[in-house]
Design a protein around this motif. Sequence first.
Motif, PDB file in Angstrom:
ATOM      1  N   GLY A  91     -55.154  50.746  -8.091  1.00 42.02           N
ATOM      2  CA  GLY A  91     -55.603  50.173  -9.347  1.00 42.02           C
ATOM      3  C   GLY A  91     -54.799  48.971  -9.805  1.00 42.02           C
ATOM      4  O   GLY A  91     -54.986  48.490 -10.920  1.00 42.02           O
ATOM      5  N   VAL A  92     -53.898  48.468  -8.950  1.00 43.32           N
ATOM      6  CA  VAL A  92     -53.059  47.319  -9.302  1.00 43.32           C
ATOM      7  C   VAL A  92     -53.591  46.084  -8.580  1.00 43.32           C
ATOM      8  O   VAL A  92     -53.592  46.027  -7.346  1.00 43.32           O
ATOM      9  CB  VAL A  92     -51.582  47.562  -8.898  1.00 43.32           C
ATOM     10  N   ASP A  93     -54.056  45.112  -9.360  1.00 49.31           N
ATOM     11  CA  ASP A  93     -54.493  43.836  -8.780  1.00 49.31           C
ATOM     12  C   ASP A  93     -53.264  43.068  -8.311  1.00 49.31           C
ATOM     13  O   ASP A  93     -52.252  43.020  -9.005  1.00 49.31           O
ATOM     14  CB  ASP A  93     -55.247  42.997  -9.810  1.00 49.31           C
ATOM     15  N   GLY A  94     -53.346  42.475  -7.119  1.00 50.96           N
ATOM     16  CA  GLY A  94     -52.224  41.690  -6.607  1.00 50.96           C
ATOM     17  C   GLY A  94     -51.048  42.546  -6.170  1.00 50.96           C
ATOM     18  O   GLY A  94     -49.902  42.127  -6.254  1.00 50.96           O
ATOM     19  N   TYR A  95     -51.334  43.731  -5.662  1.00 49.59           N
ATOM     20  CA  TYR A  95     -50.294  44.704  -5.295  1.00 49.59           C
ATOM     21  C   TYR A  95     -49.338  44.152  -4.228  1.00 49.59           C
ATOM     22  O   TYR A  95     -49.773  43.638  -3.193  1.00 49.59           O
ATOM     23  CB  TYR A  95     -50.956  45.976  -4.768  1.00 49.59           C
ATOM     24  N   ILE A  96     -48.058  44.257  -4.498  1.00 46.39           N
ATOM     25  CA  ILE A  96     -46.999  43.968  -3.529  1.00 46.39           C
ATOM     26  C   ILE A  96     -46.051  45.150  -3.565  1.00 46.39           C
ATOM     27  O   ILE A  96     -45.393  45.407  -4.574  1.00 46.39           O
ATOM     28  CB  ILE A  96     -46.255  42.657  -3.861  1.00 46.39           C
ATOM     29  N   GLY A  97     -45.987  45.877  -2.468  1.00 46.39           N
ATOM     30  CA  GLY A  97     -45.147  47.064  -2.384  1.00 46.39           C
ATOM     31  C   GLY A  97     -43.744  46.760  -1.895  1.00 46.39           C
ATOM     32  O   GLY A  97     -43.373  45.614  -1.637  1.00 46.39           O
ATOM     33  N   SER A  98     -42.987  47.818  -1.742  1.00 41.67           N
ATOM     34  CA  SER A  98     -41.573  47.710  -1.376  1.00 41.67           C
ATOM     35  C   SER A  98     -41.351  47.027  -0.039  1.00 41.67           C
ATOM     36  O   SER A  98     -40.471  46.174   0.097  1.00 41.67           O
ATOM     37  CB  SER A  98     -40.930  49.100  -1.339  1.00 41.67           C
ATOM     38  N   LEU A 117     -51.555  35.265  -1.590  1.00 39.15           N
ATOM     39  CA  LEU A 117     -52.999  35.059  -1.606  1.00 39.15           C
ATOM     40  C   LEU A 117     -53.601  35.147  -3.003  1.00 39.15           C
ATOM     41  O   LEU A 117     -54.399  34.303  -3.396  1.00 39.15           O
ATOM     42  CB  LEU A 117     -53.677  36.080  -0.685  1.00 39.15           C
ATOM     43  N   ASN A 118     -53.226  36.180  -3.757  1.00 36.38           N
ATOM     44  CA  ASN A 118     -53.840  36.444  -5.060  1.00 36.38           C
ATOM     45  C   ASN A 118     -52.793  36.412  -6.173  1.00 36.38           C
ATOM     46  O   ASN A 118     -51.602  36.603  -5.917  1.00 36.38           O
ATOM     47  CB  ASN A 118     -54.512  37.824  -5.038  1.00 36.38           C
ATOM     48  N   PRO A 119     -53.234  36.249  -7.402  1.00 39.34           N
ATOM     49  CA  PRO A 119     -52.291  36.295  -8.529  1.00 39.34           C
ATOM     50  C   PRO A 119     -51.592  37.656  -8.610  1.00 39.34           C
ATOM     51  O   PRO A 119     -52.114  38.665  -8.133  1.00 39.34           O
ATOM     52  CB  PRO A 119     -53.185  36.085  -9.753  1.00 39.34           C
ATOM     53  N   VAL A 120     -50.436  37.652  -9.222  1.00 42.08           N
ATOM     54  CA  VAL A 120     -49.657  38.876  -9.442  1.00 42.08           C
ATOM     55  C   VAL A 120     -49.574  39.094 -10.945  1.00 42.08           C
ATOM     56  O   VAL A 120     -49.154  38.205 -11.685  1.00 42.08           O
ATOM     57  CB  VAL A 120     -48.239  38.754  -8.844  1.00 42.08           C
ATOM     58  N   ASP A 121     -49.972  40.271 -11.375  1.00 50.53           N
ATOM     59  CA  ASP A 121     -49.953  40.599 -12.797  1.00 50.53           C
ATOM     60  C   ASP A 121     -48.537  40.920 -13.248  1.00 50.53           C
ATOM     61  O   ASP A 121     -47.732  41.461 -12.485  1.00 50.53           O
ATOM     62  CB  ASP A 121     -50.874  41.799 -13.043  1.00 50.53           C
ATOM     63  N   THR A 122     -48.239  40.610 -14.495  1.00 52.21           N
ATOM     64  CA  THR A 122     -46.909  40.881 -15.038  1.00 52.21           C
ATOM     65  C   THR A 122     -46.603  42.373 -15.105  1.00 52.21           C
ATOM     66  O   THR A 122     -45.449  42.761 -15.258  1.00 52.21           O
ATOM     67  CB  THR A 122     -46.749  40.272 -16.451  1.00 52.21           C
ATOM     68  N   SER A 123     -47.612  43.232 -14.952  1.00 49.56           N
ATOM     69  CA  SER A 123     -47.368  44.676 -14.965  1.00 49.56           C
ATOM     70  C   SER A 123     -46.838  45.196 -13.627  1.00 49.56           C
ATOM     71  O   SER A 123     -46.390  46.342 -13.544  1.00 49.56           O
ATOM     72  CB  SER A 123     -48.651  45.428 -15.331  1.00 49.56           C
ATOM     73  N   LEU A 124     -46.871  44.361 -12.583  1.00 49.06           N
ATOM     74  CA  LEU A 124     -46.345  44.773 -11.276  1.00 49.06           C
ATOM     75  C   LEU A 124     -44.853  45.071 -11.416  1.00 49.06           C
ATOM     76  O   LEU A 124     -44.104  44.276 -11.996  1.00 49.06           O
ATOM     77  CB  LEU A 124     -46.577  43.663 -10.248  1.00 49.06           C
ATOM     78  N   ALA A 125     -44.425  46.206 -10.894  1.00 45.29           N
ATOM     79  CA  ALA A 125     -43.033  46.651 -11.062  1.00 45.29           C
ATOM     80  C   ALA A 125     -42.019  45.620 -10.572  1.00 45.29           C
ATOM     81  O   ALA A 125     -40.944  45.470 -11.152  1.00 45.29           O
ATOM     82  CB  ALA A 125     -42.816  47.979 -10.348  1.00 45.29           C
ATOM     83  N   ASN A 126     -42.358  44.880  -9.511  1.00 41.72           N
ATOM     84  CA  ASN A 126     -41.415  43.904  -8.961  1.00 41.72           C
ATOM     85  C   ASN A 126     -41.803  42.454  -9.301  1.00 41.72           C
ATOM     86  O   ASN A 126     -41.408  41.529  -8.607  1.00 41.72           O
ATOM     87  CB  ASN A 126     -41.290  44.100  -7.447  1.00 41.72           C
ATOM     88  N   TYR A 127     -42.523  42.295 -10.374  1.00 45.11           N
ATOM     89  CA  TYR A 127     -42.988  40.976 -10.832  1.00 45.11           C
ATOM     90  C   TYR A 127     -41.840  39.965 -10.894  1.00 45.11           C
ATOM     91  O   TYR A 127     -41.953  38.845 -10.410  1.00 45.11           O
ATOM     92  CB  TYR A 127     -43.643  41.134 -12.200  1.00 45.11           C
ATOM     93  N   GLU A 128     -40.737  40.363 -11.497  1.00 43.85           N
ATOM     94  CA  GLU A 128     -39.593  39.462 -11.669  1.00 43.85           C
ATOM     95  C   GLU A 128     -39.064  38.974 -10.323  1.00 43.85           C
ATOM     96  O   GLU A 128     -38.760  37.788 -10.141  1.00 43.85           O
ATOM     97  CB  GLU A 128     -38.487  40.186 -12.440  1.00 43.85           C
ATOM     98  N   GLU A 129     -38.941  39.875  -9.360  1.00 44.61           N
ATOM     99  CA  GLU A 129     -38.423  39.510  -8.054  1.00 44.61           C
ATOM    100  C   GLU A 129     -39.412  38.605  -7.308  1.00 44.61           C
ATOM    101  O   GLU A 129     -39.012  37.638  -6.655  1.00 44.61           O
ATOM    102  CB  GLU A 129     -38.116  40.759  -7.216  1.00 44.61           C
ATOM    103  N   VAL A 130     -40.693  38.928  -7.407  1.00 40.13           N
ATOM    104  CA  VAL A 130     -41.713  38.123  -6.738  1.00 40.13           C
ATOM    105  C   VAL A 130     -41.657  36.687  -7.264  1.00 40.13           C
ATOM    106  O   VAL A 130     -41.562  35.731  -6.495  1.00 40.13           O
ATOM    107  CB  VAL A 130     -43.120  38.730  -6.928  1.00 40.13           C
ATOM    108  N   TYR A 131     -41.694  36.522  -8.560  1.00 40.48           N
ATOM    109  CA  TYR A 131     -41.671  35.180  -9.137  1.00 40.48           C
ATOM    110  C   TYR A 131     -40.337  34.480  -8.922  1.00 40.48           C
ATOM    111  O   TYR A 131     -40.285  33.250  -8.809  1.00 40.48           O
ATOM    112  CB  TYR A 131     -42.039  35.221 -10.622  1.00 40.48           C
ATOM    113  N   GLY A 132     -39.256  35.248  -8.841  1.00 38.90           N
ATOM    114  CA  GLY A 132     -37.933  34.681  -8.610  1.00 38.90           C
ATOM    115  C   GLY A 132     -37.804  34.004  -7.255  1.00 38.90           C
ATOM    116  O   GLY A 132     -36.908  33.181  -7.045  1.00 38.90           O
TER     117      GLY A 132
END
Length: 147
Positions: A91-98, A117-132
């Motif tokens: 149910g997570v759009d733009g899922y990026i796992g461990s 490929l796709n946008p990452v939602d700010t609700s993704l647990a690792n959002y900060e690391e992905v954008y970093g």
Amino acid sequence: MAAGTIVLCSSANFYQHVNDLADELEKLGFIAVVPHNAKMMKESGNYDPAAYKTWYGNADDFDKKAQYMRWHFDEIAKGDAVLVVNDTKHGVDGYIGSNVLLEMGLAFYLHKPIFILNPVDTSLANYEEVYGMAPVFLASDLSKISF
């Protein structure tokens, strides 16, 4: 002449899409490298990740998981860039796992371009690391890949 080597990274749930994208990338002139299990899934036609993740039923098989990770890390080190395929999962759009985050971290450390490929939602647990890691978001448009 190839435009460079792109190593695709994703959850095993997305491997059918990964194989399709690899074909598209090759049509664009890139060399596309997919995870070992994605190759096996394409050859067998069985895209059920549970059929390959035997370590869930047998802890002695975690060495297989380690080997798959090492093989893909080696490919990332040899490649020119990574493409993260982040579709919807759990149910997570733009899922990026461990595991993909680990692969991105390696690419980031090695100063390889990271495309998502796709946008990452700010609700993704690792959002900060992905954008970093300052990735380039493609909005599903492979023609935006340039390095």
